[in-house]
Design an enzyme around this catalytic site. Sequence first.
Site, mmCIF file in Angstrom:
data_model
loop_
_atom_site.group_PDB
_atom_site.id
_atom_site.type_symbol
_atom_site.label_atom_id
_atom_site.label_comp_id
_atom_site.label_asym_id
_atom_site.label_seq_id
_atom_site.Cartn_x
_atom_site.Cartn_y
_atom_site.Cartn_z
ATOM 1 N N ARG A 1 0.826 -1.207 0.000
ATOM 2 C CA ARG A 1 0.000 0.000 0.000
ATOM 3 C C ARG A 1 0.864 1.263 0.000
ATOM 4 O O ARG A 1 0.501 2.262 -0.615
ATOM 5 C CB ARG A 1 -0.947 -0.016 1.207
ATOM 6 C CG ARG A 1 -2.060 -1.038 1.061
ATOM 7 C CD ARG A 1 -2.972 -1.094 2.268
ATOM 8 N NE ARG A 1 -4.132 -1.940 2.015
ATOM 9 C CZ ARG A 1 -5.048 -2.254 2.907
ATOM 10 N NH1 ARG A 1 -4.936 -1.779 4.150
ATOM 11 N NH2 ARG A 1 -6.071 -3.011 2.602
ATOM 12 N N LYS B 1 -19.626 -18.426 0.911
ATOM 13 C CA LYS B 1 -21.061 -18.315 1.160
ATOM 14 C C LYS B 1 -21.765 -17.349 0.211
ATOM 15 O O LYS B 1 -21.286 -16.250 -0.038
ATOM 16 C CB LYS B 1 -21.313 -17.870 2.606
ATOM 17 C CG LYS B 1 -20.829 -18.870 3.657
ATOM 18 C CD LYS B 1 -21.158 -18.385 5.060
ATOM 19 C CE LYS B 1 -20.742 -19.415 6.105
ATOM 20 N NZ LYS B 1 -21.084 -18.973 7.481
ATOM 21 N N GLY C 1 -9.376 -9.779 -1.071
ATOM 22 C CA GLY C 1 -8.240 -10.400 -0.410
ATOM 23 C C GLY C 1 -7.922 -11.803 -0.894
ATOM 24 O O GLY C 1 -6.786 -12.116 -1.266
ATOM 25 N N GLY D 1 -13.028 -3.950 0.842
ATOM 26 C CA GLY D 1 -14.432 -3.567 0.981
ATOM 27 C C GLY D 1 -14.901 -2.582 -0.073
ATOM 28 O O GLY D 1 -16.024 -2.685 -0.575
#
Length: 399
Positions: A40, A197, A354, A377
Amino acid sequence: MRFKTIDDMTAAGMLDGKVVLARVDLNVPVEDGRVTDRTRMERIVPTVRDLRAAGAKVVLLAHFGRPKGEVNEAMSLRQVLPALREVLGTDVAFADGDYTDSVKALPPGGVILFENVRFNPGEERNDGGFAKRLASVGDLYCNDAFSAAHRAHATTEKLAHLLPAFAGRAMQAELEALGKALGDPQPPVAAVVGGAKVSTKLELLGNLVERVQHLVIGGGMANTFLAAQGIDVAKSLCEHDLLDTAREIAAKAEGAGCTILLPRDVVVAEEFRANPPTRTVAVEDVPAGWMILDAGPDSVAHVRQVLSGCATLVWNGPLGAFEMAPFDAATTQAAQHAAELTRAGKLVSVAGGGDTVAALNKAGVADDFTYISTAGGAFLEWMEGKTLPGVAALESAAG
């Protein structure tokens, strides 16, 4: 998607001698006071370099961890200073509260890092008072932290309304790549979505089926869709309470002209561990007591065939339990084919998340994709079709 860039500000002569408040992502992993992954940090180098070259004073604004509006020395940005100085190749000053005098002492081309903005409760509240205090020491605002753009915080959203605002190089690259992937993509468009999921990616799937022509579903999510078709997935991870939801998504896809690709054959084992005895079977023939842990070779061949006919690919999530051999095979083979098409100039490939980044790195193809997002996110919310406050603020500033 319209937003101003460093080039726009340079062309207008707006940077020389000015103080630029640059929101960056320095939320890096630290162990025993040492930064263990500088990725980053490395992504902000082009922005800092170009701002300094234009004669600007650069004030870096960033968060570290989740101090919840309280000072926590364990989350102080002081600990990243040594690594930051090495990555930027220049001295970086540090300010903890004394913003005005610290900035005045900064020479043109100088760089200073302010203490963790989340130490102030006004940051996460998107408080106008905190934003105005920061704006009072700056002339311009640069957002180079796409990873925080889904948060409406003082340094990601409010500041863009108080100072002339523009995107940094990393933000620009991200927005341009995302625009090519789903904003205004070259069709046909394929999406690969994997993960454990369905429940964690309902909004994502609902958005994608209306925007892509082919949707590849892998990982544990695929088991739920297979079960929704009446297939016995035995001991496999499956959300049996979401079978109706899976059928609704499938119906929505059919109505939108989106083809859903599910595994045709699968690799199964009796337990999830490294290199157990496995079988490759048709999805209808999963043995009782066994579990699906990867897509099989016929499934991979089908995915490869579809990708070969597409112009754009967006990827989020693995096709199997890639963390453990041999269940990384389908993800690796499909990713390598996407990389090959990208290198040949036949495919624009954008990936993020990720697990996705880890899987592509493991496959050795991360550098071959058109763009890899490390935003987490923010990348997922963008794929879900949500408005990102930090991006919307830049668009508003562009007029």
